[in-house]
Scaffold this active site. Structure first.
Site, PDB file in Angstrom:
ATOM      1  N   HIS A   1      39.174  50.543  36.077  1.00 42.31           N
ATOM      2  CA  HIS A   1      38.017  49.289  37.525  1.00 42.31           C
ATOM      3  C   HIS A   1      38.897  48.427  37.844  1.00 42.31           C
ATOM      4  O   HIS A   1      39.555  48.016  38.542  1.00 42.31           O
ATOM      5  CB  HIS A   1      36.898  49.568  36.476  1.00 42.31           C
ATOM      6  CG  HIS A   1      36.522  48.296  37.331  1.00 42.31           C
ATOM      7  ND1 HIS A   1      35.805  47.856  38.434  1.00 42.31           N
ATOM      8  CD2 HIS A   1      35.898  47.013  36.579  1.00 42.31           C
ATOM      9  CE1 HIS A   1      35.001  46.695  38.925  1.00 42.31           C
ATOM     10  NE2 HIS A   1      35.289  45.651  37.803  1.00 42.31           N
TER      11      HIS A   1
ATOM     12  N   HIS B   1      39.207  40.727  33.409  1.00 45.26           N
ATOM     13  CA  HIS B   1      37.964  40.442  33.770  1.00 45.26           C
ATOM     14  C   HIS B   1      37.083  40.679  33.367  1.00 45.26           C
ATOM     15  O   HIS B   1      36.021  40.576  32.876  1.00 45.26           O
ATOM     16  CB  HIS B   1      37.483  40.176  35.687  1.00 45.26           C
ATOM     17  CG  HIS B   1      36.908  41.191  36.246  1.00 45.26           C
ATOM     18  ND1 HIS B   1      37.702  42.691  36.346  1.00 45.26           N
ATOM     19  CD2 HIS B   1      35.601  42.209  35.984  1.00 45.26           C
ATOM     20  CE1 HIS B   1      37.705  43.888  37.170  1.00 45.26           C
ATOM     21  NE2 HIS B   1      35.958  43.870  36.690  1.00 45.26           N
TER      22      HIS B   1
ATOM     23  N   GLU C   1      32.899  40.375  28.183  1.00 50.64           N
ATOM     24  CA  GLU C   1      32.058  40.728  28.711  1.00 50.64           C
ATOM     25  C   GLU C   1      31.752  41.902  27.946  1.00 50.64           C
ATOM     26  O   GLU C   1      30.647  42.109  27.180  1.00 50.64           O
ATOM     27  CB  GLU C   1      31.571  41.005  29.550  1.00 50.64           C
ATOM     28  CG  GLU C   1      29.810  40.659  29.893  1.00 50.64           C
ATOM     29  CD  GLU C   1      29.352  39.752  29.384  1.00 50.64           C
ATOM     30  OE1 GLU C   1      29.453  38.944  29.572  1.00 50.64           O
ATOM     31  OE2 GLU C   1      28.022  39.949  29.493  1.00 50.64           O
ATOM     32  N   ASP C   2      32.850  42.989  27.736  1.00 52.25           N
ATOM     33  CA  ASP C   2      32.226  44.350  28.027  1.00 52.25           C
ATOM     34  C   ASP C   2      33.276  44.780  26.416  1.00 52.25           C
ATOM     35  O   ASP C   2      32.960  45.839  25.890  1.00 52.25           O
ATOM     36  CB  ASP C   2      33.166  45.255  28.320  1.00 52.25           C
ATOM     37  CG  ASP C   2      31.820  44.827  29.468  1.00 52.25           C
ATOM     38  OD1 ASP C   2      30.874  44.591  30.028  1.00 52.25           O
ATOM     39  OD2 ASP C   2      32.494  45.460  30.875  1.00 52.25           O
TER      40      ASP C   2
ATOM     41  N   ASP D   1      35.753  42.651  42.617  1.00 53.34           N
ATOM     42  CA  ASP D   1      35.380  43.628  41.131  1.00 53.34           C
ATOM     43  C   ASP D   1      33.964  44.151  41.997  1.00 53.34           C
ATOM     44  O   ASP D   1      33.591  45.621  42.008  1.00 53.34           O
ATOM     45  CB  ASP D   1      35.052  42.586  40.483  1.00 53.34           C
ATOM     46  CG  ASP D   1      33.925  43.121  39.565  1.00 53.34           C
ATOM     47  OD1 ASP D   1      33.882  44.548  38.645  1.00 53.34           O
ATOM     48  OD2 ASP D   1      32.997  42.754  38.868  1.00 53.34           O
TER      49      ASP D   1
ATOM     50  N   ASP E   1      30.817  49.109  72.478  1.00 48.01           N
ATOM     51  CA  ASP E   1      31.624  49.016  71.467  1.00 48.01           C
ATOM     52  C   ASP E   1      31.398  50.074  70.290  1.00 48.01           C
ATOM     53  O   ASP E   1      31.421  49.236  69.550  1.00 48.01           O
ATOM     54  CB  ASP E   1      31.649  47.622  71.656  1.00 48.01           C
ATOM     55  CG  ASP E   1      30.514  46.968  71.309  1.00 48.01           C
ATOM     56  OD1 ASP E   1      30.741  45.902  71.982  1.00 48.01           O
ATOM     57  OD2 ASP E   1      29.833  46.967  70.543  1.00 48.01           O
TER      58      ASP E   1
HETATM   59 MN    MN Z   1      33.669  44.606  36.556  1.00 48.00          MN
END
Ligand code: MN
Length: 716
Positions: free
Chosen positions: A48, A72, A76-77, A139, A260
């Site tokens: 990811h 990123h 947090e994880d 993300d 279109d």
């Molecule tokens: Mn993420």
């Protein structure tokens, strides 16, 4: 999945000076930190951040952004800390990672789509650096690309809806059309699957009917430009199902009526050639009226520039053509992100290419100083606002500097009124604490709490202020009402009268009061005297007892109260007791004056009475009175005193008495004062109807034999 070498090659391609070592260290850090974590798809989790980095590399973002993308989710994880990141990658990256982490935490708070606009503002407000937003968008884009692996259909739908309402509009506002289109179309699959499938089926039916339409049209257009001596690169595509769908909805047309479904793009070298290309197309094909748009001379607010036109083109297909230069194209695709692409390659610093960025920031900022943003690439938008969450995830927008009390009143006034404490992000804080963007605020309430006047010193919202003031006023009113009630009831008790609140209700209108409490409060505040209200309720008490302390004196002998009869005297106040002065014995017909006697009533004197001299220095006791007209006066008799001198002869007194009787007078008393040899003086009290009657009587007496003189006695 995107591999480390592939990513670095991609970055190096547009940014040869990129710090390859740092990029590799970031890849390693992410791989280590995420370890054996898996995505819902079953892939290693680290795929990811690598994909997100890849998306940003596709937008040619700077190394700090790419490194941040790789890291990123680590704070947090995983067990990784911001301090480690700061140590290994420096301040800039640490700040960016922190920014993205904060935004990720926001996402966890409840249902944002209800207040999409506020949430978008919050996102922008919390992204001090615009790159944070770009990373967050990338993300989300990758998460949307892999949304099918999320098992819970409800959750899929919620994420898709959020993307539609928050992230796609954000991408659009930042001018990143490519990302906006893809986010919308990915979300469309989950928000309205049926509609999307219908459109996809129609599109593929069109394709089977005439295979390879798009390449054939591209060929024909390319050839046309070449024949006219113009170098143009032509591309073509089907519009996304979502953009077809919105157009069908907006224009209320069927699929067949859409012009279109296919869009073509001609990229030429400069602005002049854009108009040249337009001329070539219009000369060859029929133009569909009303579809020509010149966004080169009038760019869109987000900096978009291009020429749009629609024609009945090759093989009679109705198509849209966009004509633009390579720079315009890059800006159209990348929006704000193009800033970093230009930053690197830009050597001439005339700032011309930045103009669009200025414009978009203007739009985002609604302010006049975009230069500062360019300088620091910071989004100091919505600086005057903070956005906080309720425990249920609702967003409350407040002015900057707002405290938990403001928050409580913003949620509901009853919560504000009973607020005793607050938890911000799970920790108890003082009520005066200034709230920060993204704070989750829980208000602790107690039924026994009431608003404190001290709150007014630190709340900032008008709503909170007015509620606190209103409560303070209310509280004072209650106190005044209590005092007023006690004051009025004291008088009622003193006077010993019957009282019910029903009586007081009759005065509501007169005192412009809504309820009895208001009257009591007005008394309690001193604006109204309790005695005044009492007299309004018991007017008769006012006359007899102007001063409550003096008891009523019984009338003296000979002073008969006449209040029970129809009053013969005008100018008295109703309910007044009236006495006739013994000194002057006023008679109807006499000029009279009333003297108020405390605790007694009014005594009527003749105007010539000598006693009046005693009241000369209390003019407030004098009242103007006069006799009623004759008809009523005749019904009563009044005492009058006469002084008579008669000859000392036998039978003289009897004679006088007879004479008076004949004249309809009634002798009530007779006193002999001076008895001399020839004459004696007699004081005689008679009852007569009026002065006229008395004068008649006196005339008769004077004519009687033996009477020497007759005079009326007034005053002592
Ligand atoms: Mn993420």
């Amino acid at each position: 999945m995107m591999q480390q070498d592939e990513l670095i090659k991609l970055v190096k391609a547009y940014d040869p000076r990129a710090d390859e070592d740092a990029l590799r260290r970031a890849c390693d850090f992410s791989i280590k930190a995420h370890g054996k974590q898996l995505r819902a798809s079953g892939e290693p989790y680290v795929s990811h951040p690598f994909e997100v980095a890849g998306i940003l590399a596709g937008m040619k973002l700077d190394s700090a952004s790419i490194i941040t993308a790789l890291l990123h989710d680590t704070v947090e994880d995983t067990l990784a800390t911001l301090a480690e990141i700061k140590e290994q990658f420096g301040d800039e990256v640490a700040k960016l990672v922190d920014g993205v982490t904060k935004l990720s935490r926001l996402e966890l708070q409840g249902d944002q789509t209800k207040q999409a606009e506020n949430f978008r503002k919050l996102f922008i407000a919390m992204s001090e650096d615009i790159r944070v937003l770009l990373i967050k968008l990338a993300d989300r884009l990758h998460n949307m690309r892999t949304l099918e692996f999320v098992e819970d259909p409800e959750r899929r739908k919620r994420i898709a809806l959020e993307t539609m309402e928050i992230y796609a509009p954000l991408a659009e506002r930042m001018g990143i059309h490519r990302m906006k289109d893809e986010l919308e179309d990915l979300a469309f699959q989950y928000t309205n699957q049926e509609a999307r499938e219908g459109i996809v089926a129609r599109l593929s039916f069109l394709r089977t009917g005439s295979s390879e339409i798009i390449p054939r049209i591209i060929d024909e257009l390319s050839k046309l430009f070449k024949e006219n001596g113009l170098k143009a690169s032509v591309t073509g595509r089907e519009k996304t199902p979502y953009s077809i769908w919105t157009k069908m909805k907006r224009k209320n047309v069927t699929f067949e009526q859409l012009t279109d479904i296919m869009a073509f793009r001609a990229i030429v070298e400069n602005v002049e050639q854009c108009y040249q290309a337009l001329g070539i197309v219009h000369a060859k094909y029929h133009v569909i009226p009303g579809r020509f748009k010149d966004y080169i001379s009038t760019p869109k607010p987000n900096g978009y520039r291009s020429i749009h036109t629609a024609i009945i083109g090759p093989e009679n297909y109705r198509i849209e053509i966009q004509i633009r230069t390579p720079e315009m194209h890059e800006i159209a695709e990348l929006g704000v992100a193009a800033h970093w692409a230009y930053k690197r390659s830009e050597t001439a610093t005339d700032g011309h290419q930045y103009r669009w960025l200025k414009e978009i920031l203007d739009v985002l900022q609604h302010a006049q100083k975009p230069e500062e943003f360019l300088e620091h690439t910071k989004l100091e938008l919505f600086q005057d606002q903070v956005f906080c969450f309720t425990p249920r995830g609702e967003i409350i927008a407040l002015p900057r500097g707002a405290c938990p009390v403001d928050f409580a009143y913003a949620v509901h006034s009853s919560i504000g009124d009973t607020c005793v404490g607050a938890k911000v992000n799970g920790r108890i804080v003082p009520l005066r604490t200034a709230l920060q963007n993204g704070d989750q605020v829980e208000i602790i309430t107690s039924k026994n709490q009431t608003p404190s006047p001290t709150w007014e010193r630190f709340v900032v919202t008008g709503r909170a202020k007015s509620k606190i003031r209103r409560f303070a006023r209310q509280q004072q009113l209650e106190q005044f009402a209590e005092v007023g009630w006690a004051m009025l009831h004291k008088i009622i008790k003193q006077e010993g009268v019957e009282f019910s609140e029903k009586m007081l209700e009759s005065l509501l209108e007169q005192y412009k009061a809504k309820e009895l409490k208001d009257i009591y409060a007005t008394i309690g505040s001193g604006e109204l005297s309790a005695r005044e209200v009492f007299y309004k309720l018991y007017p008769e008490h006012k006359v007899i007892q102007p001063s409550a302390a003096v008891p009523q004196a019984p009338p003296k002998e000979g002073e008969k109260a006449k209040g029970f009869e129809p009053l013969p005297v005008k100018g008295l106040i109703r309910g007044m007791a009236v006495y006739y002065a013994r000194c002057c014995h006023p008679l109807p017909g006499d000029k009279i004056v009333g003297i108020i006697t405390t605790g007694k009533g009014v005594t009527v004197h003749t105007k010539g009475c000598a006693t009046l001299a005693n009241f000369a220095d209390t003019p407030e006791r004098w009242i103007d009175v006069s006799w009623e007209d004759k008809g009523r006066v005749d019904m009563q008799s009044y005492p009058a005193r006469l002084s008579i001198t008669i000859a000392n002869t036998p039978g003289a007194i009897g004679n006088i008495s007879n004479t008076i009787s004949k004249a309809n007078g009634n002798v009530t008393s007779l006193r002999v004062a001076n008895r001399e040899k020839e004459f004696f003086d007699v004081f005689l009290d008679v009852e007569v109807k009026s002065t006229e009657h008395l004068n008649d009587l006196m005339a008769v007496l004077r004519s009687a034999s033996g009477v020497n003189s007759v005079s009326r006695v007034t005053g002592r």
